[in-house]
Design an enzyme around this catalytic site. Structure first.
Site, PDB file in Angstrom:
ATOM      1  N   ARG A  81       0.856  -1.191   0.000  1.00  0.00           N
ATOM      2  CA  ARG A  81       0.000   0.000   0.000  1.00  0.00           C
ATOM      3  C   ARG A  81       0.895   1.245   0.000  1.00  0.00           C
ATOM      4  O   ARG A  81       1.769   1.385   0.858  1.00  0.00           O
ATOM      5  CB  ARG A  81      -0.897  -0.008   1.248  1.00  0.00           C
ATOM      6  CG  ARG A  81      -1.671   1.278   1.418  1.00  0.00           C
ATOM      7  CD  ARG A  81      -2.645   1.246   2.593  1.00  0.00           C
ATOM      8  NE  ARG A  81      -3.344   2.522   2.631  1.00  0.00           N
ATOM      9  CZ  ARG A  81      -3.240   3.429   3.610  1.00  0.00           C
ATOM     10  NH1 ARG A  81      -2.512   3.174   4.685  1.00  0.00           N
ATOM     11  NH2 ARG A  81      -3.865   4.576   3.526  1.00  0.00           N
ATOM     12  N   HIS A 125      -2.913  11.061   0.698  1.00  0.00           N
ATOM     13  CA  HIS A 125      -2.376  10.841   2.041  1.00  0.00           C
ATOM     14  C   HIS A 125      -1.819  12.188   2.508  1.00  0.00           C
ATOM     15  O   HIS A 125      -0.626  12.335   2.773  1.00  0.00           O
ATOM     16  CB  HIS A 125      -1.324   9.734   2.025  1.00  0.00           C
ATOM     17  CG  HIS A 125      -1.116   9.049   3.341  1.00  0.00           C
ATOM     18  ND1 HIS A 125      -1.297   7.691   3.531  1.00  0.00           N
ATOM     19  CD2 HIS A 125      -0.733   9.523   4.555  1.00  0.00           C
ATOM     20  CE1 HIS A 125      -1.023   7.379   4.791  1.00  0.00           C
ATOM     21  NE2 HIS A 125      -0.671   8.471   5.434  1.00  0.00           N
ATOM     22  N   GLU A 170      -7.440   8.616   6.186  1.00  0.00           N
ATOM     23  CA  GLU A 170      -7.705   9.276   7.468  1.00  0.00           C
ATOM     24  C   GLU A 170      -8.160  10.728   7.335  1.00  0.00           C
ATOM     25  O   GLU A 170      -7.466  11.655   7.822  1.00  0.00           O
ATOM     26  CB  GLU A 170      -6.461   9.200   8.365  1.00  0.00           C
ATOM     27  CG  GLU A 170      -5.981   7.787   8.635  1.00  0.00           C
ATOM     28  CD  GLU A 170      -4.908   7.715   9.735  1.00  0.00           C
ATOM     29  OE1 GLU A 170      -4.413   8.775  10.149  1.00  0.00           O
ATOM     30  OE2 GLU A 170      -4.600   6.606  10.190  1.00  0.00           O
ATOM     31  N   ASN A 296      -7.619   1.909   9.826  1.00  0.00           N
ATOM     32  CA  ASN A 296      -6.313   2.056  10.477  1.00  0.00           C
ATOM     33  C   ASN A 296      -6.554   2.018  11.978  1.00  0.00           C
ATOM     34  O   ASN A 296      -7.328   2.818  12.506  1.00  0.00           O
ATOM     35  CB  ASN A 296      -5.665   3.396  10.113  1.00  0.00           C
ATOM     36  CG  ASN A 296      -5.267   3.468   8.635  1.00  0.00           C
ATOM     37  OD1 ASN A 296      -5.377   2.476   7.910  1.00  0.00           O
ATOM     38  ND2 ASN A 296      -4.812   4.630   8.215  1.00  0.00           N
ATOM     39  N   TYR A 298      -4.701   2.027  15.788  1.00  0.00           N
ATOM     40  CA  TYR A 298      -3.502   2.188  16.621  1.00  0.00           C
ATOM     41  C   TYR A 298      -3.793   2.095  18.111  1.00  0.00           C
ATOM     42  O   TYR A 298      -2.980   1.588  18.866  1.00  0.00           O
ATOM     43  CB  TYR A 298      -2.819   3.528  16.314  1.00  0.00           C
ATOM     44  CG  TYR A 298      -2.132   3.520  14.966  1.00  0.00           C
ATOM     45  CD1 TYR A 298      -0.864   2.975  14.809  1.00  0.00           C
ATOM     46  CD2 TYR A 298      -2.770   4.032  13.830  1.00  0.00           C
ATOM     47  CE1 TYR A 298      -0.233   2.944  13.571  1.00  0.00           C
ATOM     48  CE2 TYR A 298      -2.139   4.008  12.580  1.00  0.00           C
ATOM     49  CZ  TYR A 298      -0.879   3.462  12.467  1.00  0.00           C
ATOM     50  OH  TYR A 298      -0.260   3.421  11.241  1.00  0.00           O
ATOM     51  N   GLU A 351      -3.647   0.009   8.128  1.00  0.00           N
ATOM     52  CA  GLU A 351      -2.494   0.393   8.955  1.00  0.00           C
ATOM     53  C   GLU A 351      -2.661  -0.154  10.359  1.00  0.00           C
ATOM     54  O   GLU A 351      -3.772  -0.144  10.917  1.00  0.00           O
ATOM     55  CB  GLU A 351      -2.338   1.920   9.084  1.00  0.00           C
ATOM     56  CG  GLU A 351      -1.865   2.609   7.840  1.00  0.00           C
ATOM     57  CD  GLU A 351      -1.695   4.112   8.033  1.00  0.00           C
ATOM     58  OE1 GLU A 351      -1.444   4.564   9.172  1.00  0.00           O
ATOM     59  OE2 GLU A 351      -1.836   4.820   7.025  1.00  0.00           O
TER      60      GLU A 351
HETATM   61  C1  FCB Z   1      -1.354   7.312  10.618  1.00  0.00           C
HETATM   62  C2  FCB Z   1      -0.935   7.839   9.262  1.00  0.00           C
HETATM   63  C3  FCB Z   1       0.399   7.321   8.802  1.00  0.00           C
HETATM   64  C4  FCB Z   1       1.392   7.222   9.932  1.00  0.00           C
HETATM   65  C5  FCB Z   1       0.794   6.491  11.112  1.00  0.00           C
HETATM   66  C6  FCB Z   1       1.732   6.319  12.263  1.00  0.00           C
HETATM   67  O1  FCB Z   1      -2.241   8.201  11.207  1.00  0.00           O
HETATM   68  O2  FCB Z   1      -1.880   7.514   8.281  1.00  0.00           O
HETATM   69  O3  FCB Z   1       0.845   8.138   7.756  1.00  0.00           O
HETATM   70  O4  FCB Z   1       1.852   8.468  10.259  1.00  0.00           O
HETATM   71  O5  FCB Z   1      -0.350   7.162  11.546  1.00  0.00           O
END
Ligand code: FCB
Length: 445
Positions: A81, A125, A170, A296, A298, A351
């Site tokens: 990607r 992006h 995002e 994504n 985290y 992500e």
């Molecule tokens: C996300 C972004 C990516 C990277 C990660 C850690 O929010 O999409 O570009 O910075 O975080």
């Protein structure tokens, strides 16, 4: 450390990949006709990036893409990607196309194809051409039309060579960090404006989807959203209500228009709508069927109304970004999405990854924490799939250490270490673990 062969078995058809984005790795900022983007302007403004760095050179991927694709091939993953730098292929964001810029991406696709690696392209992006920013950027409704033209051109040239195209990465970040608190380009801090920007981002997504469908783009089409489950810090009514509001204004704010054709009322009730302008036709444009949803993940949102707010315990610790490690939040989030949106298409985890203060020792990087992070998140993903969520792909963020936006080069997310003085790439222990894991998964085919 868990042996890859003791990890749960995913579907044999599951796609394993790695992810990057243009501004974070390409460098070559003013080479071969590339125009400036808002991130060039932002990073060249003193005080915006914690280590004072820019993406001018980054990982120099523009010149090293052949070797970098070789690394992806060595990892054994079959999907990559990446994003296109809009101002590289259309320097102003309107008007002339830059053939040299398209040539770079055509060469990248050739190299990926030679290795049998499927290409997953993101159109946006975060690097808006500066010339469009000068006309008002995402506050100008016309930018949505320019974005649809750009999407059409990329899809026309490359659609048949791509596994998927995501319109935006995002949009929450573009709106809230770019316009809400000025952490990201273009560096505006005005909540009311950020809400209007989020609407234009969604509108541009819908227009681009329509345009790419009109030309029968054969790639799967979708969008990538950053999401989190919002969890109240305590069982108090105030915390619960606040967590619901947080979820409404961040996750449902983007999901509802796309999948239900309306903004969530719970969010609208408490937002500053003074700058909010929606045309009657907009919601139908945004509400387009998708072939996939990119998620994504985290961390979770931990929501407290106390002053000072309660903080999450962080039983599994925090990453070098200060983000709580909370793998089960991925399971919770996916189950919630599955329950709330009957029209949900297959999900790709576009992500997921961890920043670690990696150190090189005798040419090696022993990043056990990242391996553990990966294992726990893959297990959490598998649990969601066992409960019926249709997830078809996982992309680790990131292939390489790279320019981490306002954190500059101070945060390392890569499976592969980059020495920014020499541009030398070194596979970390996590890269070998992921390679072995993917190899084991592919052997079940
Ligand atoms: C996300 C972004 C990516 C990277 C990660 C850690 O929010 O999409 O570009 O910075 O975080």
């Amino acid at each position: 450390m868990t042996n890859p062969s003791t990890m749960p078995a995913f579907s044999p058809a599951f796609t394993w990949g790695v992810a990057t984005s243009a501004y974070q790795i390409e460098g070559a900022a003013d080479i071969d006709g590339r125009g400036p983007s808002i991130w060039d302007s932002f990073t060249h403004t003193p005080g915006t990036i914690i280590d004072g760095s820019t993406g001018d050179v980054a990982c120099d991927h523009y010149h090293r893409y052949v070797d970098d694709v070789g690394i992806i091939a060595a990892l054994g993953v079959k999907a990559y990607r990446f994003s296109v730098s809009w101002s590289r292929v259309q320097p102003m964001g309107y008007g002339d196309w830059n053939e040299k810029g398209f040539e770079f991406y055509a060469n990248l696709l050739d190299t990926l194809e030679a290795h049998g690696i499927a290409a997953h392209l993101t159109l946006y992006h975060w690097d808006l051409p500066q010339a469009l920013q000068d006309l008002g950027g995402w506050l100008n409704r016309d930018t949505c039309l320019r974005f649809a033209e750009y999407a059409t051109e990329v899809a026309r040239r490359f659609g048949h060579r791509l596994a998927s195209i995501a319109t935006h990465n995002e949009p929450w970040c573009t709106a809230n960090l770019g316009y809400g608190n000025a952490q990201f380009a273009p560096g505006v801090a005005d909540t009311a404006l950020s809400i209007q920007v989020s609407h234009h981002l969604l509108l541009s997504h819908g227009l681009a989807m329509q345009a790419m469908r009109t030309i029968h783009c054969p790639a799967k089409l979708g969008i990538v959203l950053n999401q989190w489950p919002a969890m109240p810090a305590t069982a108090s009514a105030a915390d619960i209500a606040q967590a619901e509001w947080e979820y409404a204004r961040s996750v449902q704010w983007f999901m509802d228009p796309i999948f239900k054709g309306c903004y969530p009322q719970k969010a609208l009730d408490r937002m500053d709508m003074s700058q909010f302008h929606v045309h009657p036709e907009d919601m139908d444009i945004i509400h387009q069927p998708l072939d996939f949803l990119g998620v994504n993940y985290y961390f979770r949102a931990f929501v407290s109304t106390e002053n000072p707010p309660r903080l999450p315990e962080g039983k599994l610790g925090f990453t070098d970004m200060g983000w709580e490690i909370y793998p089960s939040g991925l399971t919770d989030l996916l189950l919630k999405l599955n329950a709330e949106y009957p029209d949900l298409p297959p999900i790709y985890i576009t992500e997921n990854g961890m920043a670690v203060a990696d150190e090189m020792e005798d040419g090696k990087v022993h990043d056990e924490q990242r391996i553990l992070y990966l294992q726990l998140h893959l297990q959490a993903l598998h649990a969601a799939m066992q409960s019926g969520v249709d997830v078809q792909a996982y992309f680790y963020w990131s292939l390489l250490d790279n320019f981490e936006w306002n954190s500059g080069y101070a945060r390392r997310f890569g499976l592969v270490h980059v020495d920014y003085q020499t541009q030398q790439r070194t596979l970390k222990d996590s890269a070998y673990w992921y390679r072995d894991f993917v190899r084991t998964q592919l052997s079940y085919r």
